[in-house]
Design an enzyme around this catalytic site. Structure first.
Site, PDB file in Angstrom:
ATOM      1  N   ALA A  29       0.847  -1.201   0.000  1.00  0.00           N
ATOM      2  CA  ALA A  29       0.000   0.000   0.000  1.00  0.00           C
ATOM      3  C   ALA A  29       0.878   1.245   0.000  1.00  0.00           C
ATOM      4  O   ALA A  29       2.015   1.207   0.468  1.00  0.00           O
ATOM      5  CB  ALA A  29      -0.875  -0.003   1.247  1.00  0.00           C
ATOM      6  N   GLY A  62       0.628  -5.175   0.912  1.00  0.00           N
ATOM      7  CA  GLY A  62      -0.433  -5.286  -0.087  1.00  0.00           C
ATOM      8  C   GLY A  62       0.080  -5.905  -1.383  1.00  0.00           C
ATOM      9  O   GLY A  62      -0.690  -6.535  -2.120  1.00  0.00           O
ATOM     10  N   GLU A  77      -0.094  -9.477  -0.816  1.00  0.00           N
ATOM     11  CA  GLU A  77      -1.512  -9.865  -0.835  1.00  0.00           C
ATOM     12  C   GLU A  77      -2.029  -9.923  -2.272  1.00  0.00           C
ATOM     13  O   GLU A  77      -2.846 -10.788  -2.612  1.00  0.00           O
ATOM     14  CB  GLU A  77      -2.326  -8.886   0.019  1.00  0.00           C
ATOM     15  CG  GLU A  77      -2.003  -9.044   1.501  1.00  0.00           C
ATOM     16  CD  GLU A  77      -2.637  -7.978   2.373  1.00  0.00           C
ATOM     17  OE1 GLU A  77      -2.451  -6.788   2.055  1.00  0.00           O
ATOM     18  OE2 GLU A  77      -3.312  -8.321   3.353  1.00  0.00           O
ATOM     19  N   GLU A  80       3.473  -5.431   7.596  1.00  0.00           N
ATOM     20  CA  GLU A  80       2.499  -4.483   8.169  1.00  0.00           C
ATOM     21  C   GLU A  80       2.705  -4.270   9.664  1.00  0.00           C
ATOM     22  O   GLU A  80       2.558  -3.163  10.179  1.00  0.00           O
ATOM     23  CB  GLU A  80       1.064  -4.971   7.922  1.00  0.00           C
ATOM     24  CG  GLU A  80       0.556  -4.758   6.505  1.00  0.00           C
ATOM     25  CD  GLU A  80       0.927  -5.869   5.543  1.00  0.00           C
ATOM     26  OE1 GLU A  80       1.859  -6.647   5.853  1.00  0.00           O
ATOM     27  OE2 GLU A  80       0.294  -5.968   4.477  1.00  0.00           O
TER      28      GLU A  80
HETATM   29  C1  LIG Z   1      -5.545  -2.386   2.858  1.00  0.00           C
HETATM   30  C2  LIG Z   1      -4.217  -2.644   2.217  1.00  0.00           C
HETATM   31  C3  LIG Z   1      -3.143  -2.538   3.212  1.00  0.00           C
HETATM   32  C4  LIG Z   1      -1.916  -2.945   2.892  1.00  0.00           C
HETATM   33  C5  LIG Z   1      -0.874  -2.769   3.896  1.00  0.00           C
HETATM   34  C6  LIG Z   1       0.471  -2.447   3.289  1.00  0.00           C
HETATM   35  O1  LIG Z   1       0.784  -2.807   2.202  1.00  0.00           O
HETATM   36  S1  LIG Z   1       1.453  -1.536   4.266  1.00  0.00           S
HETATM   37  C7  LIG Z   1       2.926  -1.332   3.302  1.00  0.00           C
HETATM   38  C8  LIG Z   1       3.716  -2.560   3.334  1.00  0.00           C
HETATM   39  N1  LIG Z   1       4.965  -2.350   2.649  1.00  0.00           N
HETATM   40  C9  LIG Z   1       6.047  -2.022   3.290  1.00  0.00           C
HETATM   41  O2  LIG Z   1       6.106  -1.908   4.492  1.00  0.00           O
HETATM   42  C10 LIG Z   1       7.256  -1.769   2.425  1.00  0.00           C
HETATM   43  C11 LIG Z   1       7.892  -0.472   2.788  1.00  0.00           C
HETATM   44  N2  LIG Z   1       9.035  -0.199   1.966  1.00  0.00           N
HETATM   45  C12 LIG Z   1      10.208  -0.809   2.168  1.00  0.00           C
HETATM   46  O3  LIG Z   1      10.401  -1.650   3.005  1.00  0.00           O
HETATM   47  C13 LIG Z   1      11.318  -0.351   1.292  1.00  0.00           C
HETATM   48  O4  LIG Z   1      11.021   0.919   0.836  1.00  0.00           O
HETATM   49  C14 LIG Z   1      11.574  -1.282   0.078  1.00  0.00           C
HETATM   50  C15 LIG Z   1      10.328  -1.516  -0.713  1.00  0.00           C
HETATM   51  C16 LIG Z   1      12.145  -2.615   0.584  1.00  0.00           C
HETATM   52  C17 LIG Z   1      12.621  -0.601  -0.835  1.00  0.00           C
HETATM   53  O5  LIG Z   1      13.769  -0.270  -0.075  1.00  0.00           O
HETATM   54  P1  LIG Z   1      14.884   0.716  -0.667  1.00  0.00           P
HETATM   55  O6  LIG Z   1      15.953   0.802   0.370  1.00  0.00           O
HETATM   56  O7  LIG Z   1      15.253   0.304  -2.008  1.00  0.00           O
HETATM   57  O8  LIG Z   1      14.189   2.120  -0.827  1.00  0.00           O
HETATM   58  P2  LIG Z   1      13.619   3.108   0.289  1.00  0.00           P
HETATM   59  O9  LIG Z   1      13.169   2.379   1.474  1.00  0.00           O
HETATM   60  O10 LIG Z   1      14.599   4.206   0.496  1.00  0.00           O
HETATM   61  O11 LIG Z   1      12.317   3.675  -0.430  1.00  0.00           O
HETATM   62  C18 LIG Z   1      12.423   4.483  -1.605  1.00  0.00           C
HETATM   63  C19 LIG Z   1      11.323   5.524  -1.563  1.00  0.00           C
HETATM   64  O12 LIG Z   1      10.065   4.863  -1.651  1.00  0.00           O
HETATM   65  C20 LIG Z   1       9.242   5.234  -0.553  1.00  0.00           C
HETATM   66  N3  LIG Z   1       8.410   4.074  -0.213  1.00  0.00           N
HETATM   67  C21 LIG Z   1       8.829   2.823  -0.055  1.00  0.00           C
HETATM   68  N4  LIG Z   1       7.800   2.022   0.200  1.00  0.00           N
HETATM   69  C22 LIG Z   1       6.708   2.795   0.194  1.00  0.00           C
HETATM   70  C23 LIG Z   1       5.324   2.544   0.382  1.00  0.00           C
HETATM   71  N5  LIG Z   1       4.856   1.316   0.610  1.00  0.00           N
HETATM   72  N6  LIG Z   1       4.480   3.582   0.316  1.00  0.00           N
HETATM   73  C24 LIG Z   1       4.917   4.832   0.062  1.00  0.00           C
HETATM   74  N7  LIG Z   1       6.225   5.136  -0.135  1.00  0.00           N
HETATM   75  C25 LIG Z   1       7.096   4.120  -0.070  1.00  0.00           C
HETATM   76  C26 LIG Z   1      10.214   5.621   0.540  1.00  0.00           C
HETATM   77  O13 LIG Z   1       9.621   6.449   1.481  1.00  0.00           O
HETATM   78  C27 LIG Z   1      11.293   6.307  -0.257  1.00  0.00           C
HETATM   79  O14 LIG Z   1      10.802   7.596  -0.542  1.00  0.00           O
HETATM   80  P3  LIG Z   1      11.771   8.847  -0.609  1.00  0.00           P
HETATM   81  O15 LIG Z   1      10.890  10.017  -0.831  1.00  0.00           O
HETATM   82  O16 LIG Z   1      12.735   8.568  -1.724  1.00  0.00           O
HETATM   83  O17 LIG Z   1      12.472   8.903   0.726  1.00  0.00           O
END
Ligand SMILES: CC/C=C/CC(=O)SCCNC(=O)CCNC(=O)[C@H](O)C(C)(C)COP(=O)(O)OP(=O)(O)OC[C@H]1O[C@@H](n2cnc3c(N)ncnc32)[C@H](O)[C@@H]1OP(=O)(O)O
Length: 719
Positions: free
Chosen positions: A61, A100, A103, A123
């Site tokens: 998400a 998500g 999922e 999550e």
């Molecule tokens: C009802 C449905 C509900 C669903 C629940 C969910 O899905 S909750 C979200 C679950 N996902 C996560 O927790 C993943 C979160 N992200 C990460 O762990 C990491 O970002 C990654 C995907 C493993 C990639 O890692 P990497 O080191 O390559 O990059 P960054 O962490 O620096 O991220 C780059 C930029 O992307 C932004 N970002 C990452 N994930 C998300 C996200 N899920 N939503 C929004 N934004 C995300 C992150 O903030 C970085 O942004 P910048 O502006 O460049 O700082």
């Protein structure tokens, strides 16, 4: 937000296109729904493949959307439509399938993963649970024990582990998308009902209650007061005991509770704060995205005490060759053995070979002439450090970066004795340095942007969370710690016990209260610092130690404890007693109780009942108050930086978001009012006096923490 193509004449290829992680934002959900409708209604299409652009399936998400009301199509009906569709859908998982995104993969009828892909339901680390069916589908697919472990820890797993667990159908080293298309073509015409995970029966172990009870005990022990893992367990119970539709309802109820708890906000703030902290900036305008770091291939570490050894291990395990220096043969030999043991154990745990060939041990600074960077980790003594820096300045080539691991001394004073002040910075590791994730990168007034960029990038390479801080006594973390520790000891004087204070802090969420933590760290460390700063020493009347020093209230009890040789766990006695030196099981000590009573009666202090609320307010509001001063002084760029330092360096409970986020949630007005109250009661404690920035923020209507920076802009930055 999703590209739709027809490939191999009959396969609809849906590619998520939302960089950088293809998060499921509202337009992406909308695009998936529309693409699926198109694929299912097009008679030419016999199968569907879903993949993500740029080698990343989907990061879940869009976490930023959690802060506002839901816009666009909700995810669950979009996912249900994929699973219920009459054409086979294959997920081509490259990079990540998280939350998500995972999922989404679970509702596809088949999953093909690239060998380097990582999957997981993180999550719980965001204070929520997998609420798009993940908590109900995963147990049906892989059974309760494995699902419970993955959902309650949020652990990312490799494609190979996912294959073993039965989450993915195939792992490939080739292009996962092309493989998925081939796979999809072969699946056409095969029955899909057994591939719809929601229709499977959860394999239920006979000892379900015991299993869930054990998981509950475990998560309660690991993360005090955190709601999300407990909600995850309840959701998994629903998957075991309820039909799918009822389980989904339960999942949704639990999610609502978590979302309204405040904890989810704190966790999500931590996620973004960690990423914000990497984006450092200096007053010169140099910053993370316009300053080039140098590549560091070789380094030296001076001093093989606890810190130095941990730093050597941190460098060597990421492939940097390290020369380790000690001043005496015996210390060098001892250090060598310890470092080799640590590296071997670390390599065994990670299933790799130990990089011992990268190490060299020496007694001579002359051996450092060609290294790219030096980290000094000698005893915390300015005169000694200056001698080392003078010597390094002579010995190392003029381009070598010289860093100090001091935990609070003046980095610029060290820069001043070298012939390259622009190449000097602080790299303050936390003990044990090979375990703790935090690195404070201390920017002296003369540190160049290249020096800071290099230290930050080296920290990242070592797997650290690096935060740029200004050069002031104690930098950010230890500067804030002092008033916090002071309050804890003042509370002892006034009537509290170490156990009571620790319990209040542990109930708040700290893994260890301040006194148990001090016993672990060693009480002699603080004693030495107090002696060096002239607060205590041989001139002090040890029979009647004064309670006012250097113009402020001073609590001599910690010195009295040290004078008895009680240095904490290592001596088997400290604020608590232990069965033997090195033991970790802290027991209340009647001798400490006695010491406190004698002390209070000697000074005529009438002990009073102190509430847990007062303990929390005095210890934590004063901590944040110093944080506000640090922001005012320009020693930290943002409140997020301070919070990240406390989360990763001082184990501040994540569900509270860090000290600055915590006070913003309490309400700045209330924090101001309580600090004013306590300062009135204790006018000789300047740290209790509300900071100008706190007052300014309250006057401006207490904006959310993410906006504070706008109110600090006018103040002078030392970063
Ligand atoms: C009802 C449905 C509900 C669903 C629940 C969910 O899905 S909750 C979200 C679950 N996902 C996560 O927790 C993943 C979160 N992200 C990460 O762990 C990491 O970002 C990654 C995907 C493993 C990639 O890692 P990497 O080191 O390559 O990059 P960054 O962490 O620096 O991220 C780059 C930029 O992307 C932004 N970002 C990452 N994930 C998300 C996200 N899920 N939503 C929004 N934004 C995300 C992150 O903030 C970085 O942004 P910048 O502006 O460049 O700082």
């Amino acid at each position: 937000m999703a590209r739709y193509e027809l490939v191999k004449r009959s396969v609809a290829l849906i590619t998520l296109t939302n960089p950088p992680v293809n998060a499921l934002s509202s337009p992406v959900r909308h695009a998936i729904a529309k693409s699926m409708e198109r694929a299912l209604s097009d008679p030419k299409v016999t199968a569907v493949v879903i993949c993500g652009e740029n080698g990343r399936f989907c990061g879940g998400a869009d976490i930023r959307e959690f802060a506002g009301p839901l816009r666009g199509p909700p995810l669950i009906p979009v996912l249900d439509a994929i699973e219920a569709g009459r054409k086979p859908v294959v997920a081509a998982i490259e990079g990540v399938a998280l939350g998500g995104g995972f999922e989404l993969a679970l509702v596809c009828h088949y999953r093909i993963a690239h060998s380097k892909a990582r999957l997981g339901l993180p999550e719980v680390t965001l204070g929520i649970l997998p609420a798009a069916g993940g908590s109900q589908r995963l147990p049906r697919l892989i059974g309760i024990p494995a699902a419970l472990e993955l959902i309650t820890t949020g652990r990312h797993i490799s494609a190979q582990e996912a294959l073993k667990l039965g989450i993915v159908d195939q792992v490939t080293d080739q292009n996962a998308c092309e493989m998925a298309v081939e796979f999809a073509l072969k699946s056409v015409g095969k029955p899909l009902s057994s591939r719809r995970v929601s229709m499977l029966t959860t394999p239920c172990p006979p000892d379900l209650d015991a299993l869930l009870e054990a998981a509950t005990m475990q998560v309660k022990k690991k993360a005090r007061g955190v709601m999300a893992p407990l909600a995850c367990i309840q959701a998994v119970r629903a998957a075991a005991t309820m039909p799918f539709s009822k389980g989904m309802k339960r999942e949704s109820e639990l999610m609502t509770t978590l979302f309204n708890s405040g904890q989810a906000q704190a966790f999500q703030y931590c996620f973004f704060a960690q990423r914000t902290a990497g984006k450092w900036t200096l007053p010169s305008g140099a910053q993370w995205n316009n300053s080039k770091p140098r590549e560091i291939r070789s380094a030296a570490v001076i001093g093989l005490g606890t810190m130095g050894r941990g730093i050597v291990v941190s460098l060597a395990r990421v492939g940097i060759s390290v020369i380790a220096v000690e001043s005496e043969k015996k210390l060098l030999e001892n250090g060598r053995q310890m470092v080799i043991g640590m590296l071997e154990r670390d390599a065994k745990r990670r299933g790799v070979s130990a990089s011992l060939n990268l190490l060299k041990f020496t007694l001579s600074l002359q051996d450092l002439k060609d290294v790219d960077l030096v980290i000094e980790a000698v005893f915390e003594d300015m005169a000694l450090k200056k001698r080392v820096f003078q010597e390094l300045s002579k010995v190392c080539r003029p381009t070598t970066l010289l860093c100090t691991n001091t935990s609070g001394l003046d980095v610029d004073a060290l820069a001043g004795v070298t012939n390259r002040p622009h190449l000097v910075a602080g790299m303050h590791f936390f003990s044990p340095a090979h375990v703790m994730k935090l690195l404070e990168v201390v920017c002296g007034p003369r540190s160049s942007s290249e020096t800071i960029a290099t230290a930050m990038s080296l920290g990242k390479k070592m797997g650290k969370v690096s935060v740029a801080v200004g050069n002031c006594p104690g930098f950010v973390g230890n500067r804030m710690l002092k008033p916090y520790l002071d309050q804890a000891t003042f509370l002892l004087e006034e009537g509290a016990t170490p156990e009571q204070i620790d319990k209040a802090l542990e109930d708040f969420g700290f893994a260890m209260g301040v006194f148990r933590m001090s016993d672990l760290a060693g009480l002699d460390v603080g004693w030495r610092v107090r002696k060096e700063s002239g607060l205590t020493g041989p001139d002090v009347d040890s029979k009647n130690p004064p309670r006012r020093r250097q113009g402020h209230r001073y609590c001599p009890i910690p010195d009295m404890v040290c004078e008895q040789g009680r240095f904490g766990q290592k001596t088997g006695r400290g604020w608590y007693m232990y069965d033997k030196p090195g033991d970790t099981n802290a027991k209340p000590d009647p001798l400490i109780q006695n010491l406190l009573e004698t002390y209070r009666s000697r000074y005529g202090i009438q002990p009073r009942n102190i509430s847990d609320q007062e303990i929390i307010e005095r210890c934590l509001f004063v901590l944040a108050n110093e944080g506000f001063r640090i922001l005012e002084d320009g020693m930290a760029a943002r409140p997020e930086d301070i919070d990240v330092i406390y989360l990763f360096g001082y184990a501040f409970p994540r569900h509270r978001g860090g000290p600055m986020f915590y006070v913003s949630m309490v309400g700045l007005e209330r924090v101001l009012e309580r600090l004013e109250h306590y300062h009135q009661a204790h006018p000789d404690v300047p740290h209790l006096e509300p900071s100008a920035l706190l007052k300014k923020l309250v006057a401006c209507g207490s904006p959310p923490v993410q906006k504070w920076r706008e109110y600090i802009k006018t103040m002078h930055s030392h970063l």
